[in-house]
Every structure is written in structure tokens, then in C-alpha cells.
Design a protein around this motif. Structure first.
Motif, mmCIF file in Angstrom:
data_model
loop_
_atom_site.group_PDB
_atom_site.id
_atom_site.type_symbol
_atom_site.label_atom_id
_atom_site.label_comp_id
_atom_site.label_asym_id
_atom_site.label_seq_id
_atom_site.Cartn_x
_atom_site.Cartn_y
_atom_site.Cartn_z
ATOM 1 N N MET A 1 67.603 30.417 26.515
ATOM 2 C CA MET A 1 68.973 30.699 26.089
ATOM 3 C C MET A 1 69.736 31.348 27.237
ATOM 4 N N ASP A 2 71.001 31.001 27.402
ATOM 5 C CA ASP A 2 71.838 31.552 28.451
ATOM 6 C C ASP A 2 72.139 33.015 28.136
ATOM 7 N N GLN A 3 71.597 33.923 28.957
ATOM 8 C CA GLN A 3 71.795 35.347 28.732
ATOM 9 C C GLN A 3 73.267 35.720 28.812
ATOM 10 N N ALA A 4 74.016 35.025 29.654
ATOM 11 C CA ALA A 4 75.443 35.332 29.800
ATOM 12 C C ALA A 4 76.184 35.144 28.482
ATOM 13 N N LEU A 5 75.811 34.117 27.722
ATOM 14 C CA LEU A 5 76.462 33.886 26.432
ATOM 15 C C LEU A 5 76.172 35.027 25.459
ATOM 16 N N LEU A 6 74.925 35.473 25.419
ATOM 17 C CA LEU A 6 74.556 36.570 24.533
ATOM 18 C C LEU A 6 75.305 37.846 24.906
ATOM 19 N N VAL A 7 75.391 38.135 26.212
ATOM 20 C CA VAL A 7 76.120 39.320 26.662
ATOM 21 C C VAL A 7 77.598 39.203 26.297
ATOM 22 N N PHE A 8 78.178 38.022 26.524
ATOM 23 C CA PHE A 8 79.593 37.818 26.212
ATOM 24 C C PHE A 8 79.876 38.017 24.723
ATOM 25 N N ILE A 9 79.017 37.475 23.871
ATOM 26 C CA ILE A 9 79.184 37.644 22.420
ATOM 27 C C ILE A 9 79.153 39.127 22.053
ATOM 28 N N THR A 10 78.235 39.859 22.643
ATOM 29 C CA THR A 10 78.099 41.284 22.322
ATOM 30 C C THR A 10 79.322 42.066 22.772
ATOM 31 N N VAL A 11 79.840 41.780 23.955
ATOM 32 C CA VAL A 11 81.049 42.444 24.436
ATOM 33 C C VAL A 11 82.219 42.160 23.491
ATOM 34 N N ALA A 12 82.348 40.901 23.072
ATOM 35 C CA ALA A 12 83.442 40.529 22.174
ATOM 36 C C ALA A 12 83.300 41.226 20.822
ATOM 37 N N ASP A 13 82.077 41.288 20.298
ATOM 38 C CA ASP A 13 81.854 41.933 19.001
ATOM 39 C C ASP A 13 82.119 43.434 19.070
ATOM 40 N N LYS A 14 81.676 44.060 20.159
ATOM 41 C CA LYS A 14 81.821 45.511 20.306
ATOM 42 C C LYS A 14 83.182 45.918 20.870
ATOM 43 N N GLN A 15 83.893 44.935 21.430
ATOM 44 C CA GLN A 15 85.197 45.175 22.064
ATOM 45 C C GLN A 15 85.107 46.234 23.160
ATOM 46 N N SER A 16 83.955 46.273 23.816
ATOM 47 C CA SER A 16 83.738 47.303 24.822
ATOM 48 C C SER A 16 82.548 46.926 25.699
ATOM 49 N N PHE A 17 82.717 47.062 27.019
ATOM 50 C CA PHE A 17 81.590 46.835 27.929
ATOM 51 C C PHE A 17 80.548 47.947 27.770
ATOM 52 N N THR A 18 81.030 49.165 27.552
ATOM 53 C CA THR A 18 80.112 50.306 27.429
ATOM 54 C C THR A 18 79.240 50.175 26.182
ATOM 55 N N ARG A 19 79.862 49.879 25.039
ATOM 56 C CA ARG A 19 79.087 49.762 23.797
ATOM 57 C C ARG A 19 78.171 48.543 23.833
ATOM 58 N N ALA A 20 78.613 47.471 24.500
ATOM 59 C CA ALA A 20 77.753 46.287 24.647
ATOM 60 C C ALA A 20 76.530 46.623 25.486
ATOM 61 N N ALA A 21 76.738 47.391 26.563
ATOM 62 C CA ALA A 21 75.620 47.790 27.412
ATOM 63 C C ALA A 21 74.610 48.630 26.627
#
Length: 293
Positions: A1-21
Motif C-alpha cells: 500500500m502507498d504509505q503517502a496515501l495513508l499519511v495524506f488521509i490521516t492529515v485530511a481527517d485530523k486537519q493537522s500535520f501535528t495530530r497526524a504525526a
């Protein structure tokens, strides 16, 4: 699975790079790098950055929608392969319409957990339209809906009958009458479910069958709220025997003996129209098919 897609989804859901991290147990620079790589791949920005929050732009919404499908398909593929090697286990996203979900499903889940303790059920309750759309979109793996139902993307299998009765509060003026004509009920205030509900569909079909519609309808989005309103004497309603059995036993509600009733309908199990299903969904379906009175 493309890790970039998973990271992007998480950033969008959390609306934050910090919370996604934090969610992904990654550093914030690593999260930012994945999103920048995705943006370079598609040659456009996908997120609008402002203050502490980020939000999807139009291009981001397209990527997000399809990324969710891709990640879901990958997880489903992994589950199906894993099923070939192991016993039924893993998360099972189940959807159920209100009547079945609130009054019948708990017993089915108890049997499921007793026989297959490694299955982790996640339950979503909604009306028939919401559950069917959730299964079709892949957000739910299997669902239970009420009434007559068809969907081009779903396999629909009736598995149990349901009887529906007109219920009133215990001291209703017609409660003691041996037989009530439906025409006598048209002047009564009726409490009904919202459009899209299987119970509402059955109620409207009953009105059409008798060729009469009550003068006053109150629309509520919760079966529990309808029952409490009926108990308070606000009106009468048509509900499943499953939904009112406790109130009838306690004597707080009564079933009116109305000519031409009860109304019969079916509960159906719905799943995506595909030959591949996880073992968890298969054993759950088998338990549903065993459901009787």
C-alpha cells in the motif's frame, strides 16, 4: 500500500500535520515530506494551509475520495488472504437499521462473540438508506435493513419476518375495544419515523393500502423517542413487535386490535455484490440466517 496515501488521509481527517504525526507515530517533517511527495506526483497542491489547521482543496478532495477506496480495498484484500490461513477474526464493520440494530442485533452479537471471540464487531446504526449506502461505499462490510429493498451494487437476502402493530399508550380511548377499524384512527395524531426509514416505508404502505392518511403526522428520527412519546399520550404509531415487546410486557403501551393488521415485512442482510467476503462476515451472515422468533 502507498504509505503517502495513508499519511495524506490521516492529515485530511485530523486537519493537522501535528495530530497526524501523533496518530501515525511519525515525526511532523516526515508527514510533511509524504504530502509534498504526493503533491509533486500530481503537480498541484492538495491542501490549503492556514493557521494551525489544513483543509482539502478541490484537487485534494478528489485524491482523498479515491485514496480512501484504495486503502479500503487493500485492507480488504489482506483480510481475505489472511482468512485463508486463520480462523474468523479481525474487525467486522456491521450496519443495521434502527429496529434490528437496537432490539435484535445485541443478541446476535453476543452469540457471535461467544463462538468467534477474535472477531471485533464495530456497529453503525442508521436508517435503511444510510446503511445500504454505507455498504455500497465500502464503509460497512455487511448490513441489515428493513422492508422491500433493492440496490444495483448490493446482494440482498431476506432472512427473517417482522410483524408490525399499531401501538398506543395504555389508557388510550380505543385500548379496550375488541376490534378497531382503521378509519377510526385517521383523526388520531400519528408519530412516524423519518423518510428513508424502513419503518416509515411500512407505515406509508399501510396508509396506501387502507386508502386513508391521518390528518396529523409528527416525524421523529428515533424509535426510542417515538415510544416515549406514545407512552406520554402524544399519539399512536406503527412499530415492530421487537421494538415494543418490553413496553407491552410492562403495560405502559398496548397494541390496538386493528382490522387488517399486523403489517408484515422482511429483514434482509445486504453485502457488496462480490464473490469475495471475509470469514468474519460469512459467519455473521450465518448467525443472522439462524435468527428466528
Amino acid at each position: 500500500m502507498d504509505q503517502a496515501l495513508l499519511v495524506f488521509i490521516t492529515v485530511a481527517d485530523k486537519q493537522s500535520f501535528t495530530r497526524a504525526a501523533e496518530e501515525l507515530h511519525m515525526t511532523q517533517p516526515a508527514v510533511s515530506q509524504y504530502v509534498q511527495t504526493l503533491e509533486r506526483t500530481y503537480g498541484t497542491r492538495l491542501l490549503e494551509r492556514g493557521g494551525k489547521r489544513v483543509r482539502l482543496n478541490k484537487a485534494g478532495e478528489i485524491i482523498y475520495h479515491h485514496a480512501k477506496e484504495i486503502v479500503g480495498l487493500y485492507a480488504r484484500m489482506s483480510d481475505l488472504v489472511d482468512d485463508l490461513m486463520n480462523q474468523a477474526s479481525g474487525t467486522l464493520a456491521i450496519g443495521a437499521s434502527y429496529t434490528f440494530g437496537e432490539y435484535v442485533l445485541p443478541g446476535v452479537i453476543a452469540r457471535l462473540q461467544a463462538k468467534f471471540p477474535l472477531i471485533r464487531p464495530e456497529i453503525a446504526i442508521g436508517n435503511t438508506r444510510q446503511i445500504s449506502e454505507g455498504v455500497a461505499a465500502g464503509d460497512l462490510e455487511i448490513g441489515v435493513v428493513e422492508g422491500e429493498f433493492r440496490h444495483e451494487k448490493l446482494h440482498v437476502e431476506p432472512f427473517a419476518d417482522d410483524q408490525m402493530y399499531i401501538a398506543a399508550f395504555a389508557d388510550h380511548r380505543l385500548a379496550a375495544k375488541e376490534r378497531v377499524r382503521f378509519a377510526e384512527l385517521t383523526e388520531e395524531p400519528w408519530i412516524v419515523r423519518e423518510s428513508g426509514s424502513g419503518t416509515r416505508e411500512a407505515t406509508e404502505a399501510m396508509f396506501d393500502r387502507f386508502g386513508r392518511k391521518p390528518r396529523r403526522l409528527m416525524e421523529f428520527g428515533s424509535t426510542q423517542l417515538i415510544k416515549e412519546s406514545v407512552e406520554a399520550g402524544l399519539g399512536i404509531t406503527l412499530l415492530s413487535r421487537w421494538a415494543i415487546r418490553k413496553e407491552i410486557a410492562l403495560g405502559s403501551m398496548v397494541v390496538l386490535d386493528v382490522e387488517g393488521l399486523p403489517v408484515s415485512r422482511r429483514f434482509s442482510v445486504v453485502a457488496r455484490d462480490t464473490p469475495f467476503h471475509t470469514r468474519a462476515s460469512v459467519v455473521f451472515r450465518e448467525l443472522l440466517l439462524e435468527t428466528t422468533d
